[in-house]
Design a protein around this motif. Structure first.
Motif, PDB file in Angstrom:
ATOM      1  N   UNK A   1      11.320  -0.217  22.833  1.00 30.42           N
ATOM      2  CA  UNK A   1      11.721  -1.303  23.727  1.00 30.42           C
ATOM      3  C   UNK A   1      10.497  -2.053  24.246  1.00 30.42           C
ATOM      4  N   UNK A   2       9.414  -1.320  24.537  1.00 28.46           N
ATOM      5  CA  UNK A   2       8.184  -1.966  24.993  1.00 28.46           C
ATOM      6  C   UNK A   2       7.631  -2.881  23.912  1.00 28.46           C
ATOM      7  N   UNK A   3       7.539  -2.352  22.680  1.00 30.19           N
ATOM      8  CA  UNK A   3       6.977  -3.134  21.578  1.00 30.19           C
ATOM      9  C   UNK A   3       7.783  -4.403  21.338  1.00 30.19           C
ATOM     10  N   UNK A   4       9.095  -4.279  21.373  1.00 30.84           N
ATOM     11  CA  UNK A   4       9.943  -5.420  21.065  1.00 30.84           C
ATOM     12  C   UNK A   4       9.829  -6.512  22.125  1.00 30.84           C
ATOM     13  N   UNK A   5       9.873  -6.124  23.403  1.00 25.58           N
ATOM     14  CA  UNK A   5       9.798  -7.129  24.462  1.00 25.58           C
ATOM     15  C   UNK A   5       8.427  -7.784  24.504  1.00 25.58           C
ATOM     16  N   UNK A   6       7.371  -6.990  24.368  1.00 19.79           N
ATOM     17  CA  UNK A   6       6.025  -7.565  24.386  1.00 19.79           C
ATOM     18  C   UNK A   6       5.822  -8.504  23.196  1.00 19.79           C
ATOM     19  N   UNK A   7       6.419  -8.159  22.069  1.00 21.56           N
ATOM     20  CA  UNK A   7       6.302  -9.015  20.891  1.00 21.56           C
ATOM     21  C   UNK A   7       6.948 -10.378  21.137  1.00 21.56           C
TER      22      UNK A   7
END
Length: 367
Positions: free
Chosen positions: A121-127
């Motif tokens: 979830x962190x990777x996706x939102x930051x992306x």
């Protein structure tokens, strides 16, 4: 669902313009502005974690009888994403936050989010909101994962059977508007943050709601923060506001730093844990222990205690300059930030910003 690619993405049709975003990023403050998107993932006993999606940031709709609104089943975390010198984006020990999030869920009888899904979830939102990560090394993108009970009903004999995990993000400057300046704290004997067997070591909303009246009392006494004492004797130091505390004994290479031991009533901070390691590597003696209010006062008076600082994700390290209480106040050292506190702060920030070596592999690349 075990990979971020499983998160359905619905892009915001009207994100902030480059000009508006640039204006915000010049002075973002803390927790004031939010990025264009957020993550939601639902849980039920039948389907487990499912329907993961990225949607435009905005209000969420809840039935008035949603259990989180009545019985306080809500937990959260706080961590940051930093732009690195090579242009990549990394976070500091997010796996530790994921594990603490799961422990908090367990304590409040909530569904436990798997670590990999937390990280995805962190990777996706930051992306998708990468443009919101400040390129100023003194700033970061603050990430706020949280979970709420979403079953509708007023029965109180069990926990909820439905949960929603959410993730929002906010560009962040200094946690304290005054920047890195020593704070004045109030020793609270009137109120208690947590008791043995309670939820002190869980990062749940109720702990913070219960602290507001004590914080207001501290502010009325001219103090910046409240220091919590133990629930039984009201004499053993535990935490400052929502941060862990450290006491510095002595100075120079022989200095010893001590933090109150985890007893189940204190939050096991990720920054707190990291500083134990960093202090040892810098040549200091770092240990857990018990510090009473009398020892604090007498140690400062004798010169044995030379510095005190609070630590946490949001504020990193904040020096404590003076203390007040119903029994009177005192100043720590000359009231200014101490060399040990500032050395630890700069070393930790160097690792997080990518300007110093990371021998422990604490920085987790998101992009």
């Amino acid at each position: 669902m075990a990979a971020s690619s499983a998160l359905r993405i619905e892009r915001n049709p009207s994100p902030r313009s480059d000009e508006e975003r640039a204006r915000i990023l010049t002075a973002p403050g803390f927790g004031t502005h939010f990025t264009d998107h957020m993550v939601l993932i639902d849980w039920t006993p039948e389907d487990g974690w499912h329907d993961g999606r990225v949607v435009p940031y905005g209000p969420i709709s809840l039935d008035p009888a949603t259990m989180a609104l009545h019985y306080g089943q809500e937990i959260f975390e706080g961590l940051k994403a930093y732009q690195q010198p090579d242009g990549s984006i990394a976070s500091f020990r997010p796996d530790a936050n994921a594990r603490r999030f799961a422990r908090s869920a367990q304590r409040l009888a909530m569904a436990e989010l798997p670590t990999e899904l937390f990280l995805d979830s962190l990777r996706t939102l930051v992306d998708i909101d990468r443009a919101w990560v400040p390129d100023d090394p003194s700033m970061s993108l603050y990430l706020r994962p949280f979970m709420i009970a979403t079953e509708v009903g007023l029965g109180v004999n069990k926990g909820s059977s439905r949960y929603t995990y959410l993730l929002i993000a906010s560009p962040a400057g200094s946690y304290f508007s005054s920047g890195v300046k020593p704070v004045k704290v109030w020793l609270s004997t009137e109120y208690t943050r947590a008791a043995p067997g309670g939820t002190g070591e869980a990062k749940c909303a109720g702990n913070y709601a219960a602290s507001f009246v004590a914080q207001a009392h501290a502010t009325a006494q001219g103090c910046d923060q409240v220091v919590w004492l133990d629930a039984v004797e009201h004499r053993w130091v535990e935490e400052m506001g929502g941060m862990n505390l450290y006491f510095v004994y002595g100075s120079g290479p022989g200095a010893r730093i001590v933090t109150p031991a985890l007893t189940g009533t204190l939050l096991p901070g990720v920054t707190r844990d990291s500083l134990m390691t960093l202090a040892t590597e810098l040549g200091y003696v770092a240990e857990e222990g018990k510090i009473s209010t009398d020892e604090w006062r007498e140690g400062v008076a004798s010169g044995a205690i030379t510095e005190v600082f609070a630590c946490g994700t949001a504020a990193v390290i904040t020096p404590v300059g003076s203390v007040d209480s119903a029994e009177g106040g005192f100043t720590i050292g000359d009231g200014n930030p101490g060399p040990v506190s500032m050395q630890l702060r700069e070393h930790l920030l160097g690792i997080q910003s990518g300007t110093e070596a990371d021998p422990h592999g604490w920085m987790h690349r998101l992009l």
